[in-house]
Write a protein that holds these residues in place. Structure first.
Motif, mmCIF file in Angstrom:
data_model
loop_
_atom_site.group_PDB
_atom_site.id
_atom_site.type_symbol
_atom_site.label_atom_id
_atom_site.label_comp_id
_atom_site.label_asym_id
_atom_site.label_seq_id
_atom_site.Cartn_x
_atom_site.Cartn_y
_atom_site.Cartn_z
ATOM 1 N N MET A 177 41.211 48.357 42.486
ATOM 2 C CA MET A 177 40.137 48.149 41.505
ATOM 3 C C MET A 177 39.030 47.287 42.095
ATOM 4 O O MET A 177 37.847 47.537 41.850
ATOM 5 C CB MET A 177 40.714 47.510 40.239
ATOM 6 C CG MET A 177 41.680 48.398 39.454
ATOM 7 S SD MET A 177 40.955 49.973 38.921
ATOM 8 C CE MET A 177 39.600 49.394 37.891
ATOM 9 N N LYS A 235 40.270 55.506 31.909
ATOM 10 C CA LYS A 235 41.190 56.228 32.782
ATOM 11 C C LYS A 235 40.491 56.827 33.999
ATOM 12 O O LYS A 235 41.031 56.812 35.112
ATOM 13 C CB LYS A 235 41.875 57.342 31.977
ATOM 14 C CG LYS A 235 43.116 57.917 32.626
ATOM 15 C CD LYS A 235 43.835 58.837 31.654
ATOM 16 C CE LYS A 235 45.152 59.317 32.261
ATOM 17 N NZ LYS A 235 45.905 60.172 31.312
ATOM 18 N N ASN A 236 39.284 57.361 33.809
ATOM 19 C CA ASN A 236 38.578 57.980 34.932
ATOM 20 C C ASN A 236 38.189 56.951 35.991
ATOM 21 O O ASN A 236 38.154 57.247 37.185
ATOM 22 C CB ASN A 236 37.348 58.735 34.441
ATOM 23 C CG ASN A 236 36.391 57.834 33.668
ATOM 24 O OD1 ASN A 236 36.743 56.715 33.303
ATOM 25 N ND2 ASN A 236 35.190 58.321 33.419
ATOM 26 N N THR A 237 37.906 55.708 35.572
ATOM 27 C CA THR A 237 37.589 54.648 36.534
ATOM 28 C C THR A 237 38.827 54.280 37.348
ATOM 29 O O THR A 237 38.753 54.094 38.569
ATOM 30 C CB THR A 237 37.047 53.408 35.805
ATOM 31 O OG1 THR A 237 35.902 53.779 35.031
ATOM 32 C CG2 THR A 237 36.653 52.330 36.790
ATOM 33 N N ILE A 262 40.499 49.343 31.032
ATOM 34 C CA ILE A 262 39.573 50.059 31.913
ATOM 35 C C ILE A 262 39.742 51.557 31.652
ATOM 36 O O ILE A 262 40.873 52.057 31.583
ATOM 37 C CB ILE A 262 39.850 49.729 33.390
ATOM 38 C CG1 ILE A 262 39.670 48.238 33.649
ATOM 39 C CG2 ILE A 262 38.955 50.542 34.310
ATOM 40 C CD1 ILE A 262 38.263 47.732 33.444
ATOM 41 N N GLU A 277 41.376 56.215 37.930
ATOM 42 C CA GLU A 277 41.663 57.348 38.818
ATOM 43 C C GLU A 277 40.789 57.312 40.065
ATOM 44 O O GLU A 277 41.271 57.534 41.185
ATOM 45 C CB GLU A 277 41.447 58.659 38.075
ATOM 46 C CG GLU A 277 41.678 59.888 38.953
ATOM 47 C CD GLU A 277 41.496 61.186 38.201
ATOM 48 O OE1 GLU A 277 41.407 62.243 38.852
ATOM 49 O OE2 GLU A 277 41.446 61.138 36.957
ATOM 50 N N ALA A 278 39.500 57.039 39.899
ATOM 51 C CA ALA A 278 38.597 56.975 41.048
ATOM 52 C C ALA A 278 39.001 55.862 42.004
ATOM 53 O O ALA A 278 38.948 56.029 43.231
ATOM 54 C CB ALA A 278 37.164 56.759 40.562
ATOM 55 N N ALA A 279 39.431 54.721 41.460
ATOM 56 C CA ALA A 279 39.870 53.609 42.314
ATOM 57 C C ALA A 279 41.130 53.974 43.081
ATOM 58 O O ALA A 279 41.266 53.659 44.273
ATOM 59 C CB ALA A 279 40.102 52.365 41.459
ATOM 60 N N ASP A 330 44.513 55.655 28.120
ATOM 61 C CA ASP A 330 44.102 55.117 29.422
ATOM 62 C C ASP A 330 45.305 54.721 30.287
ATOM 63 O O ASP A 330 45.171 53.903 31.203
ATOM 64 C CB ASP A 330 43.189 53.903 29.213
ATOM 65 C CG ASP A 330 41.888 54.277 28.521
ATOM 66 O OD1 ASP A 330 41.274 55.277 28.927
ATOM 67 O OD2 ASP A 330 41.497 53.572 27.575
ATOM 68 N N TYR A 360 36.972 49.455 44.498
ATOM 69 C CA TYR A 360 36.138 50.473 43.859
ATOM 70 C C TYR A 360 34.979 49.846 43.080
ATOM 71 O O TYR A 360 33.841 50.322 43.169
ATOM 72 C CB TYR A 360 36.981 51.336 42.923
ATOM 73 C CG TYR A 360 36.188 52.393 42.205
ATOM 74 C CD1 TYR A 360 35.724 53.527 42.879
ATOM 75 C CD2 TYR A 360 35.884 52.251 40.842
ATOM 76 C CE1 TYR A 360 34.984 54.485 42.221
ATOM 77 C CE2 TYR A 360 35.138 53.221 40.182
ATOM 78 C CZ TYR A 360 34.692 54.327 40.869
ATOM 79 O OH TYR A 360 33.949 55.288 40.220
ATOM 80 N N THR A 361 35.259 48.776 42.332
ATOM 81 C CA THR A 361 34.218 48.195 41.471
ATOM 82 C C THR A 361 33.392 47.125 42.168
ATOM 83 O O THR A 361 32.290 46.809 41.721
ATOM 84 C CB THR A 361 34.857 47.579 40.218
ATOM 85 O OG1 THR A 361 35.748 46.511 40.607
ATOM 86 C CG2 THR A 361 35.643 48.635 39.443
ATOM 87 N N ASN A 392 40.572 44.933 31.271
ATOM 88 C CA ASN A 392 39.259 44.454 31.690
ATOM 89 C C ASN A 392 39.328 42.950 31.915
ATOM 90 O O ASN A 392 39.696 42.200 31.008
ATOM 91 C CB ASN A 392 38.227 44.787 30.609
ATOM 92 C CG ASN A 392 36.811 44.581 31.089
ATOM 93 O OD1 ASN A 392 36.547 43.775 31.981
ATOM 94 N ND2 ASN A 392 35.885 45.290 30.482
#
Length: 223
Positions: free
Chosen positions: A61, A102-104, A100, A106-108, A26, A64-65, A92
């Motif tokens: 982060m 890795k894909n989360t 967290i 990356e999206a952020a 990650d 995005y979240t 986290n």
């Protein structure tokens, strides 16, 4: 009691380094080309710049979240090199011992990529998150509305068509005038030739006088 607190504080960096490992599942590698991007105006990478990076990642982060629990401490940096290259992970907030996915992350990053680049005066080419493709540039908006451009093109084609018709009509009229002039000239030539033939015919009908007989006729007339 104090000894336990000091022991806990000493274990925090060790735990953080254990979570942040190069080539980790990650973890992300970051490379910055500050001198390439800014030249003589390049700034030195320092602890303050690293703090800003961690803050921008925490901001990404949160964006995005939608969770306000991400902080600078949630972003752990490791394996930093003098050429401004390092690895980082995001922990986290509810359980700092877990990372967290890795894909989360990356999206952020992709969502706030422009904000991250702007914070360091860099671009996707000079601030690289290895493994994350560069963001696409937003489509350029034309300065004029599309309908106005289409209208201008149509009007241009109509104008060209009208001009072509006018020019072709003018050329055709000139050709007709030239044809009529040629026909008139031919008629004149024919009339001239006919007149010449008539004159020759009339001269032929009058005959030719004999000079010898003409002299005798004058003498006899006198007698």
């Amino acid at each position: 009691m104090l000894a336990k607190v000091l022991l806990a504080l000493s274990l925090v960096p060790a735990l953080a380094l254990a979570l942040c490992q190069p080539d980790g599942q990650d973890a992300y590698n970051v490379r910055l080309s500050i001198k390439t991007a800014l030249g003589a105006n390049a700034y030195e990478w320092s602890e303050s710049e690293q703090f800003l990076f961690r803050a921008t990642l925490a901001f990404a982060m949160r964006q995005y979240t939608g969770q306000e629990t991400f902080n600078v401490s949630s972003v752990i940096v490791c394996d930093e090199t003098p050429r401004v290259s390092f690895w980082f992970v995001v922990t986290n907030p509810s359980n700092t011992a877990t990372l967290i996915p890795k894909n989360t992350v990356e999206a952020a990053i992709r969502l706030s990529r422009n904000r991250i680049n702007s914070a360091f005066l860099l671009s996707d080419k000079t601030l690289q998150f290895l493994g994350i493709p560069p963001t696409l540039a937003p489509p350029s908006q034309p300065s004029l509305p599309v309908w106005l451009i289409v209208f201008g093109v149509v009007m241009g084609l109509v104008t060209v068509g009208i001009l072509a018709l006018i020019i072709s009509g003018f050329i055709e009229r000139k050709k007709k005038e030239k044809t009529i002039e040629d026909e008139d000239e031919e008629e004149k030539q024919e009339r001239i030739m006919e007149n010449d033939i008539s004159c020759q015919t009339l001269e032929g009908k009058n005959g030719v006088n004999n000079g010898a007989y003409t002299h005798d006729e004058d003498r006899l007339t006198q007698l």
